[in-house]
Design a protein around this motif. Sequence first.
Motif, PDB file in Angstrom:
ATOM      1  N   PRO A   1     -11.151  -5.819   0.942  1.00 22.77           N
ATOM      2  CA  PRO A   1      -9.944  -6.590   0.646  1.00 22.77           C
ATOM      3  C   PRO A   1      -8.806  -6.202   1.589  1.00 22.77           C
ATOM      4  O   PRO A   1      -8.686  -5.036   1.997  1.00 22.77           O
ATOM      5  CB  PRO A   1      -9.588  -6.185  -0.788  1.00 22.77           C
ATOM      6  CG  PRO A   1     -10.774  -5.488  -1.341  1.00 22.77           C
ATOM      7  CD  PRO A   1     -11.569  -4.968  -0.183  1.00 22.77           C
ATOM      8  N   LEU A   2      -7.977  -7.159   1.936  1.00 18.47           N
ATOM      9  CA  LEU A   2      -6.869  -6.942   2.861  1.00 18.47           C
ATOM     10  C   LEU A   2      -5.956  -5.803   2.399  1.00 18.47           C
ATOM     11  O   LEU A   2      -5.630  -4.907   3.179  1.00 18.47           O
ATOM     12  CB  LEU A   2      -6.045  -8.226   3.025  1.00 18.47           C
ATOM     13  CG  LEU A   2      -4.749  -8.080   3.825  1.00 18.47           C
ATOM     14  CD1 LEU A   2      -5.033  -7.682   5.262  1.00 18.47           C
ATOM     15  CD2 LEU A   2      -3.945  -9.348   3.747  1.00 18.47           C
ATOM     16  N   GLY A   3      -5.532  -5.835   1.151  1.00 15.65           N
ATOM     17  CA  GLY A   3      -4.602  -4.819   0.650  1.00 15.65           C
ATOM     18  C   GLY A   3      -5.160  -3.416   0.758  1.00 15.65           C
ATOM     19  O   GLY A   3      -4.459  -2.489   1.169  1.00 15.65           O
ATOM     20  N   THR A   4      -6.410  -3.263   0.416  1.00 16.20           N
ATOM     21  CA  THR A   4      -7.052  -1.951   0.498  1.00 16.20           C
ATOM     22  C   THR A   4      -7.200  -1.502   1.944  1.00 16.20           C
ATOM     23  O   THR A   4      -6.814  -0.392   2.318  1.00 16.20           O
ATOM     24  CB  THR A   4      -8.439  -1.992  -0.172  1.00 16.20           C
ATOM     25  OG1 THR A   4      -8.281  -2.359  -1.539  1.00 16.20           O
ATOM     26  CG2 THR A   4      -9.148  -0.657  -0.075  1.00 16.20           C
ATOM     27  N   ALA A   5      -7.751  -2.364   2.781  1.00 16.22           N
ATOM     28  CA  ALA A   5      -8.019  -1.997   4.172  1.00 16.22           C
ATOM     29  C   ALA A   5      -6.727  -1.698   4.924  1.00 16.22           C
ATOM     30  O   ALA A   5      -6.621  -0.685   5.616  1.00 16.22           O
ATOM     31  CB  ALA A   5      -8.800  -3.108   4.874  1.00 16.22           C
ATOM     32  N   TYR A   6      -5.739  -2.554   4.774  1.00 20.17           N
ATOM     33  CA  TYR A   6      -4.500  -2.354   5.525  1.00 20.17           C
ATOM     34  C   TYR A   6      -3.768  -1.097   5.062  1.00 20.17           C
ATOM     35  O   TYR A   6      -3.253  -0.343   5.880  1.00 20.17           O
ATOM     36  CB  TYR A   6      -3.596  -3.586   5.393  1.00 20.17           C
ATOM     37  CG  TYR A   6      -2.423  -3.531   6.328  1.00 20.17           C
ATOM     38  CD1 TYR A   6      -2.587  -3.800   7.679  1.00 20.17           C
ATOM     39  CD2 TYR A   6      -1.163  -3.184   5.869  1.00 20.17           C
ATOM     40  CE1 TYR A   6      -1.509  -3.732   8.558  1.00 20.17           C
ATOM     41  CE2 TYR A   6      -0.084  -3.105   6.729  1.00 20.17           C
ATOM     42  CZ  TYR A   6      -0.265  -3.390   8.073  1.00 20.17           C
ATOM     43  OH  TYR A   6       0.799  -3.316   8.928  1.00 20.17           O
ATOM     44  N   THR A   7      -3.749  -0.864   3.770  1.00 19.83           N
ATOM     45  CA  THR A   7      -3.095   0.334   3.243  1.00 19.83           C
ATOM     46  C   THR A   7      -3.759   1.596   3.777  1.00 19.83           C
ATOM     47  O   THR A   7      -3.087   2.534   4.216  1.00 19.83           O
ATOM     48  CB  THR A   7      -3.126   0.334   1.709  1.00 19.83           C
ATOM     49  OG1 THR A   7      -2.435  -0.827   1.237  1.00 19.83           O
ATOM     50  CG2 THR A   7      -2.484   1.577   1.136  1.00 19.83           C
ATOM     51  N   ILE A   8      -5.066   1.631   3.758  1.00 21.93           N
ATOM     52  CA  ILE A   8      -5.778   2.824   4.222  1.00 21.93           C
ATOM     53  C   ILE A   8      -5.639   2.976   5.733  1.00 21.93           C
ATOM     54  O   ILE A   8      -5.426   4.077   6.240  1.00 21.93           O
ATOM     55  CB  ILE A   8      -7.237   2.796   3.746  1.00 21.93           C
ATOM     56  CG1 ILE A   8      -7.237   3.013   2.223  1.00 21.93           C
ATOM     57  CG2 ILE A   8      -8.084   3.843   4.460  1.00 21.93           C
ATOM     58  CD1 ILE A   8      -8.559   2.972   1.552  1.00 21.93           C
ATOM     59  N   TRP A   9      -5.710   1.884   6.470  1.00 25.53           N
ATOM     60  CA  TRP A   9      -5.550   1.932   7.928  1.00 25.53           C
ATOM     61  C   TRP A   9      -4.192   2.501   8.314  1.00 25.53           C
ATOM     62  O   TRP A   9      -4.107   3.425   9.122  1.00 25.53           O
ATOM     63  CB  TRP A   9      -5.734   0.521   8.481  1.00 25.53           C
ATOM     64  CG  TRP A   9      -5.567   0.357   9.949  1.00 25.53           C
ATOM     65  CD1 TRP A   9      -6.361   0.865  10.933  1.00 25.53           C
ATOM     66  CD2 TRP A   9      -4.561  -0.398  10.611  1.00 25.53           C
ATOM     67  NE1 TRP A   9      -5.898   0.463  12.168  1.00 25.53           N
ATOM     68  CE2 TRP A   9      -4.800  -0.322  11.993  1.00 25.53           C
ATOM     69  CE3 TRP A   9      -3.478  -1.164  10.156  1.00 25.53           C
ATOM     70  CZ2 TRP A   9      -3.999  -0.960  12.936  1.00 25.53           C
ATOM     71  CZ3 TRP A   9      -2.689  -1.799  11.100  1.00 25.53           C
ATOM     72  CH2 TRP A   9      -2.952  -1.687  12.465  1.00 25.53           C
ATOM     73  N   THR A  10      -3.144   1.971   7.714  1.00 22.41           N
ATOM     74  CA  THR A  10      -1.806   2.469   8.047  1.00 22.41           C
ATOM     75  C   THR A  10      -1.593   3.887   7.528  1.00 22.41           C
ATOM     76  O   THR A  10      -0.908   4.691   8.175  1.00 22.41           O
ATOM     77  CB  THR A  10      -0.689   1.557   7.512  1.00 22.41           C
ATOM     78  OG1 THR A  10      -0.836   1.427   6.095  1.00 22.41           O
ATOM     79  CG2 THR A  10      -0.737   0.198   8.167  1.00 22.41           C
ATOM     80  N   GLY A  11      -2.200   4.211   6.401  1.00 17.97           N
ATOM     81  CA  GLY A  11      -2.065   5.568   5.861  1.00 17.97           C
ATOM     82  C   GLY A  11      -2.722   6.613   6.742  1.00 17.97           C
ATOM     83  O   GLY A  11      -2.151   7.674   6.999  1.00 17.97           O
ATOM     84  N   ILE A  12      -3.922   6.301   7.223  1.00 18.28           N
ATOM     85  CA  ILE A  12      -4.596   7.221   8.149  1.00 18.28           C
ATOM     86  C   ILE A  12      -3.729   7.392   9.395  1.00 18.28           C
ATOM     87  O   ILE A  12      -3.528   8.512   9.886  1.00 18.28           O
ATOM     88  CB  ILE A  12      -6.005   6.714   8.528  1.00 18.28           C
ATOM     89  CG1 ILE A  12      -6.945   6.775   7.333  1.00 18.28           C
ATOM     90  CG2 ILE A  12      -6.577   7.533   9.691  1.00 18.28           C
ATOM     91  CD1 ILE A  12      -8.277   6.064   7.562  1.00 18.28           C
ATOM     92  N   GLY A  13      -3.198   6.301   9.888  1.00 16.39           N
ATOM     93  CA  GLY A  13      -2.346   6.371  11.066  1.00 16.39           C
ATOM     94  C   GLY A  13      -1.082   7.174  10.827  1.00 16.39           C
ATOM     95  O   GLY A  13      -0.689   7.999  11.659  1.00 16.39           O
ATOM     96  N   ALA A  14      -0.452   6.960   9.678  1.00 16.12           N
ATOM     97  CA  ALA A  14       0.798   7.664   9.379  1.00 16.12           C
ATOM     98  C   ALA A  14       0.579   9.160   9.217  1.00 16.12           C
ATOM     99  O   ALA A  14       1.276   9.981   9.822  1.00 16.12           O
ATOM    100  CB  ALA A  14       1.429   7.080   8.119  1.00 16.12           C
TER     101      ALA A  14
END
Length: 106
Positions: free
Chosen positions: A54-67
């Motif tokens: 899901p978009l919300g899950t993937a984007y949140t985790i992607w940006t979180g790993i990056g942050a």
Amino acid sequence: MAWIYLTAAGLLEVAWAYAMKQSAGFTRPGPTAIMAVTMAGSFGLLALALRTLPLGTAYTIWTGIGAVGAFLVGITVLGEEVGALRLAAAALIVSGLVLMKLSSAH
């Protein structure tokens, strides 16, 4: 496989953020090229992960790993300040990522 793509995309996000810092405002060609390649790879892997996740899950985790990854690179490689509040903030981001992963049906 989507979670592997997503994790790799997040790690490439850390790489491009670091390369962007090293590019000195895009005035150094080597780091600028590394940034462009790792950015493209990060977006490409995120796109592959989004085929399933899901978009919300993937984007949140992607940006979180990056942050969190950029935060850690800043501390360990660039000598940025380490403070209790900064560490607490990073811990909260990590706990949010764990909860997001646990709440995903994928």
